[in-house]
Design an enzyme around this catalytic site. Structure first.
Site, PDB file in Angstrom:
ATOM      1  N   LYS B  79       0.822  -1.215   0.005  1.00  0.00           N
ATOM      2  CA  LYS B  79       0.169  -0.038  -0.031  1.00  0.00           C
ATOM      3  C   LYS B  79       0.880   1.359  -0.041  1.00  0.00           C
ATOM      4  O   LYS B  79       2.044   1.116   0.499  1.00  0.00           O
ATOM      5  CB  LYS B  79      -0.918  -0.152   1.180  1.00  0.00           C
ATOM      6  CG  LYS B  79      -2.037   1.066   1.511  1.00  0.00           C
ATOM      7  CD  LYS B  79      -2.829   0.871   2.692  1.00  0.00           C
ATOM      8  CE  LYS B  79      -4.009   1.734   2.706  1.00  0.00           C
ATOM      9  NZ  LYS B  79      -4.699   1.328   3.996  1.00  0.00           N
ATOM     10  N   SER B 154      -9.577   1.240   3.097  1.00  0.00           N
ATOM     11  CA  SER B 154      -8.637   1.971   1.913  1.00  0.00           C
ATOM     12  C   SER B 154      -7.607   1.191   1.437  1.00  0.00           C
ATOM     13  O   SER B 154      -6.897   1.804   0.444  1.00  0.00           O
ATOM     14  CB  SER B 154      -8.141   3.097   2.914  1.00  0.00           C
ATOM     15  OG  SER B 154      -7.417   2.618   3.935  1.00  0.00           O
ATOM     16  N   SER B 178      -9.543  -1.161   7.093  1.00  0.00           N
ATOM     17  CA  SER B 178      -9.076  -0.900   5.985  1.00  0.00           C
ATOM     18  C   SER B 178      -8.353  -2.237   5.059  1.00  0.00           C
ATOM     19  O   SER B 178      -8.153  -2.078   4.066  1.00  0.00           O
ATOM     20  CB  SER B 178      -7.940   0.032   5.848  1.00  0.00           C
ATOM     21  OG  SER B 178      -8.641   1.284   6.113  1.00  0.00           O
TER      22      SER B 178
END
Lengths: 105, 491, 492
Positions: B79, B154, B178
């Site tokens: 990420k 996310s 997330s």
């Protein structure tokens, strides 16, 4: 402890934006006022929870052993540091003129 | 070439046996990215040359047999909120669009040391603020199961990358669901470890009190392998736990759950779940019972307030954590000339941050302000104590809790983006674990109308071994986790 | 002072920021450097320049030094202490917040006693001492106009240096007390070795909170905060100015506005610092990256036993043990190195410590001031000073000669005996030789002898002078005096 159900109005939104240095357009102020008002209205439900005598959460403590020994370590090279800086001059980071004064010594 | 379809464990065995090379494996993944990422858009940056160089180094290690780990030669993505030396790190924000760090996050250092191969940085909601990946400043990532739908957020890019086989695992980050929620939407496995189990040094902070880095993989076994490589105390992170890391692989071969007590929080199963989701999760519960687990109802009385608790603390800490993005030492700096410092701040942050980021940091400023601090931030921290007590009480009775990852399956792009509060409410099942002090594993457990449904296995603090074991037993006796989306071109 | 000030009482509190002398910074391993000489931005890392993802780790020695100061100021050391974020925007604050302490500072509820130059001794309360990190250094190049080409340069070497903020109670009632308080704090910090006290390098900074009220009133008046005072002179001048300014405001029928003020040294005035009215909403909250720190009693005891003897205790002991006059003690104790020097010399000297003290606060101090030399750099060792004083005591050299010898010792670091021998300064104390000289002098000046015998007793000194001239100053004065008296009386 008095509970406040806060009406989020445009003055407050502008004030908050100013505190955290955000430039907002008038349209954004209007939109955010509405959206934030809805969100804070939702948060106000937390007033239903009885928190009298409940301590705020605190992380487990650390002892002396978790502290760092006082030894100087090699630093980041100035070149590496300044490579990311938007503006630099003579080894310093350069910023536009600061007219306001610092809040602390 | 189907090397990109391998699981981490499978690939590791082939690499060790010398049947494939890391370069071959990495090239397969890079080819896959070229083929499908134009549709999925999981990646922000692909570091092809650096990855191949790392793959060659891994191959040398594999040949000498020295210092081999289960991750040596394995291509992966992270990420884009983890600091990677020399590789652009953006948090999917314009304010960091061109920021190239000069140091590695601890987890990245550990993976490099293990010989894993970093393939690229993955798309996310800007600064982790969102549940759909639509808040990325660059582009939304698409769900590989249906590109008209969101992958969740996310860590949307990280989930989609694994689901679409563009990397054998991802490192995501979970602050309030997330990892777990996009894992559920994308049909992959994801772990939110106990806060402090994995070092946060080098993770661009969203909520310092909640942020947890964790693996996203095809299955629990792979999750155990990655977690073993990244977990453990880090002197650079004062909140990292000193507890020794157990052998997570020890429980992987179990197929029975006799004696295991599983709790079902009644608050989560009351209303609000889509019928298809409910059906899949209830079937999973029945399956777990068939493996010998005892299923009981438990209560998390403050679960209903978890979203308020979570968002009040989140916005407060994020408003502080994002203050450093000011155009002075790095990142976007607008305008270049002709103003004073205040104007520089205002323009840089005004242009650099997206709408959701602005909303949240203003909210956070409000929650911390003189006059509101007691009623909002402090009250949330008090209620958090009660939430933690709920979990502690529950875990006194059961070994793990079972819940869905989301009330719905992946929703269409654009459906919720106009209503922030609606978006927050999609986190209802995942948001409690972080403030509550729990760890949580998300595994696929079925489909609803062709879309994956995810299930959470939640454990107490440092309960990773328990929840991994339960997840492994579930996956040993089901095959939801072996499915791959068919929409995308393969091979 | 104009007659109106008689109606007012002044109330002063002070905040003192002291950089701690640790090897590394408060929350990272960067070296603590002298920022007035180091190349800019050469002691920086992701943590102290606030790069995304960096995290703080507390410096153990900084905590210990903070504890030392707390104990020296008679404070309670908290059983646990925690950190907090103080949020505001300024380019010298890289994270956009300063890690400081709010709810649980390391030390609270202390006091010190001060003796101002004028007035009674006073006990000044210490409200708290807390740890925080210093900011970077800004160098402003302004043209005074917004967007008019001005700019600011920033050096992050100082960012993250450990800082101890010492907050007094508003217990000071005069500028003299404030001066004495600041002096005492500086002295204690130097004694502990945690701060050099070098104001010019900015390692110690003062802020004064000043208010006035009618004499006899119990309520506090509105106070102003004068910040960035980097010298004692600035402290005194700004306080005096501000008091008069506040009095003038009140006398004119106005009210004092609570505000932050700067001090313009050149123009000699305080000035309001333009800041937004919400500038003080720092939105403090507990620092989530640092767990609260337990300070166990064993650790406190360890630190307490490691404390050096502090000024007040040393002061009392010097009077008791060495019988020194109070003014000498004040000078010797003001600097720990000087006090140590004195003790080393006194112990090496068999005789009277008072003599040693006199030489140090007198002649040696004169030479040090003249040449700008610190006691740490002085070439005269305590042992050789003691030897010099012994030579005088024994009568080997005269007081006057000794001053010359000290001057030579100061310049060269050589032993007194060698210098005395080389310069031939040994006093003549041989009675026979002196007797002869005395006889000669008396014989040469019969008129003065007659005058003496008729009553001009002060001619004795004159005869002394003559003997001294004849012996080039090397006659032992006591012996000469005795001999002259004897011989003169014999001629009656």
């Amino acid at each position: 402890m008095t509970e406040t159900t806060q009406t989020i109005d445009q003055t407050l939104v502008r004030h908050m934006a100013d505190l955290i240095r955000l430039a907002l357009t008038d349209a954004e102020v209007e939109l955010f006022t509405e959206q934030l008002g809805a969100v804070v209205g939702y948060f106000d439900r937390l007033a239903e929870v009885d928190v009298a005598d409940v301590p705020p959460y605190r992380q487990p403590q650390m002892g002396r052993a978790r502290l760092r020994a006082d030894e100087a370590q090699p630093s980041m090279s100035r070149e590496d540091f300044l490579a990311n800086a938007p503006q630099q001059q003579d080894g310093f980071v350069r910023v536009p003129v600061v007219l306001d004064v610092p809040e602390e010594a | 070439m189907t090397l990109h379809t391998l699981t981490l464990r499978q690939a590791g065995e082939l690499l060790t046996a010398g049947e494939i090379t890391s370069v071959e494996l990495t090239e397969a993944v890079l080819d896959r990215i070229r083929a499908v990422d134009p549709t999925v858009k999981a990646y922000v940056t692909v570091c092809e040359e650096a990855a191949l160089a790392e793959a060659r180094a891994a191959d040398r290690r594999l040949q000498t047999g020295e210092g081999l780990t289960p991750l040596t030669g394995i291509p992966y993505g992270v990420k884009d909120c983890l600091s990677t030396t020399g590789v652009r790190t953006t948090c999917s924000s314009r304010i960091l669009e061109d920021y190239v760090p000069r140091y590695d996050a601890t987890v990245i250092s550990r993976l490099r040391a293990a010989g894993a191969v970093l393939v690229g940085k993955q798309n996310m909601d800007e600064f982790g603020m969102g549940s759909s990946c639509e808040n990325s400043a660059f582009y939304p990532t698409r769900n590989p199961w249906d590109p008209a739908r969101v992958p969740g957020g996310s860590s949307g890019g990280s989930a989609a990358a694994v689901a679409a086989e563009m990397g054998l695992f991802s490192l995501g980050e979970d602050t309030g669901g997330s990892i777990r929620m996009p894992a559920g939407f994308c049909g992959v496995t994801g772990l939110k470890p106990t806060y402090g189990r994995v070092s946060r040094y080098g993770l661009i902070a969203l909520v310092s009190s909640f942020d947890s880095i964790g693996p996203m993989t095809h299955d629990v076994w792979d999750t155990a392998l990655v977690t073993a490589a990244i977990a453990g105390h880090d002197p650079c992170d004062s909140t990292s736990l000193e507890a020794p890391v157990p052998d997570y692989l020890a429980g992987m071969a179990q197929e029975r759950l006799d004696g295991v007590r599983l709790g079902v929080p009644r608050e989560y199963f009351a209303d609000g779940m889509e019928p298809g989701v409910r059906q899949a999760v209830e079937a999973a519960l029945a399956h777990l019972a068939a493996l010998g687990a005892e299923i009981r109802e438990v209560s998390l009385p403050h679960a209903d307030h978890a979203i308020s608790i979570y968002y009040l603390i989140l916005t407060a800490e994020a408003s502080s954590n994002l203050a450093r993005f000011d155009g002075v030492r790095f990142g976007l700096s607008e305008p270049p000339e002709g103003v004073d410092i205040i104007e520089r701040y205002l323009q840089t942050r005004g242009k650099g941050f997206g709408a959701e980021v602005k909303r949240r940091i203003m909210l956070g400023t409000f929650a911390l302000s003189a006059g509101y601090y007691d009623a909002y931030y402090l009250r949330a921290q008090r209620a958090r104590t009660l939430l933690r007590q709920d979990f502690e009480r529950a875990f006194a009775d059961v070994d793990a809790l079972i819940a869905p990852t989301s009330p719905t399956t992946a929703f269409p792009l654009g459906e919720r983006i106009g209503d922030p509060l609606q978006m927050y409410l999609s986190d209802i099942y995942v948001v409690a674990a972080n403030p509550g002090g729990a760890c949580s594993l998300a595994v696929p457990c079925g489909y609803a109308e062709g879309l994956p449904v995810g299930m959470q296995i939640m454990g107490p603090a440092l309960g990773e071994a328990t929840i991994l074991r339960i997840g492994a037993a579930y996956q040993a006796t089901t095959d939801w986790h072996t499915a791959r989306p068919e929409q995308l071109p393969s091979g | 002072m104009n007659q109106h000030t008689m109606d007012y009482e002044v109330v002063i509190g002070m905040e003192i920021h002291a950089e701690l002398r640790t090897a590394s910074k408060m929350f990272c391993g960067c070296a603590v450097v002298d920022t007035t000489v180091a190349e800019p931005n050469t002691a920086v890392c992701p943590v102290c320049v606030g790069l995304p993802g960096a995290m703080p780790v507390v410096n153990q020695r900084a905590v210990e030094q903070a504890m030392m100061v707390g104990l020296a100021l008679n404070c309670d050391i908290n059983a646990f202490t925690s950190f907090a974020r103080k949020n505001y925007f300024y380019p010298d604050l890289p994270k956009g917040y300063q890690i400081s302490q709010y709810d649980h500072p390391i030390a609270t509820a202390g006091w010190i006693e001060v003796q101002p130059d004028e007035g009674q001794p006073a006990r000044i309360g210490i409200r708290r001492a807390h740890m925080e990190e210093d900011t970077a250094k800004s160098f402003h190049h302004t043209t005074g106009t917004r967007g008019g080409g001005g700019y600011t340069l920033i050096d992050f070497n100082r960012s993250g240096v450990p800082l101890l903020e010492i907050v007094s109670e508003p217990d000071m009632r005069s500028v003299a007390e404030a001066y004495a308080y600041a002096t005492k704090i500086r002295e204690i910090l130097r004694y502990l070795g945690v701060n050099t006290g070098d104001m010019e390098k900015g390692v110690l900074r003062f802020e004064a909170n000043i208010s006035i009220r009618p004499r006899g009133s119990e309520t506090l008046g509105t106070r102003t905060e004068v910040k960035n005072l980097n010298s004692f002179r600035a402290l005194v001048r700004s306080a005096e100015y501000e008091i008069q300014r506040q009095i003038a405001v009140v006398e004119a029928g106005g009210t004092v506005v609570q505000e932050t003020l700067g001090w313009d040294e050149a123009r000699g005035v305080t000035y309001s610092q333009r800041g937004k009215e919400h500038a003080h909403d720092y939105r403090y909250f507990p620092e989530p990256d640092l767990p609260p720190l337990v300070i166990d009693p064993d650790w406190v005891e360890e630190v307490r036993t490691s404390l050096p003897e502090l000024p007040d205790a040393k002061h009392a002991r010097f009077i008791r043990e060495y019988g020194l006059p109070i003014n000498d003690v004040r000078i010797l104790v003001a600097e720990r190195a000087l006090a140590d020097y004195f003790e080393a010399a006194a112990r090496a000297h068999a005789g009277d410590a008072v003599a040693i003290s006199k030489w140090i606060v007198g002649e040696l101090a004169f030479l040090m001031n003249r040449d700008g030399v610190d006691i740490g750099e002085v070439k005269v060792t305590p042992v050789s000073l003691a030897a010099l004083v012994s030579l005088v005591d024994k009568g080997t050299i005269s007081q006057t000669s000794a001053k010359d010898v000290l001057g030579a010792m100061f310049a060269t670091g050589r032993a007194p005996e060698d210098i005395v021998k080389e310069k031939g300064l040994v006093q003549i104390s041989d009675e026979e030789a002196l007797s002869q000289v005395a006889d000669e002098v008396l014989a040469q000046h019969p008129d003065q002898v007659a005058a003496y015998l008729e009553g001009k007793e002060n001619l004795l000194q004159w005869f002394m002078g003559q003997v001294m001239r004849a012996t080039r100053g090397r006659a032992q004065p006591q012996t000469v005096l005795g001999l002259l008296r004897e011989k003169l009386e014999a001629r009656r």
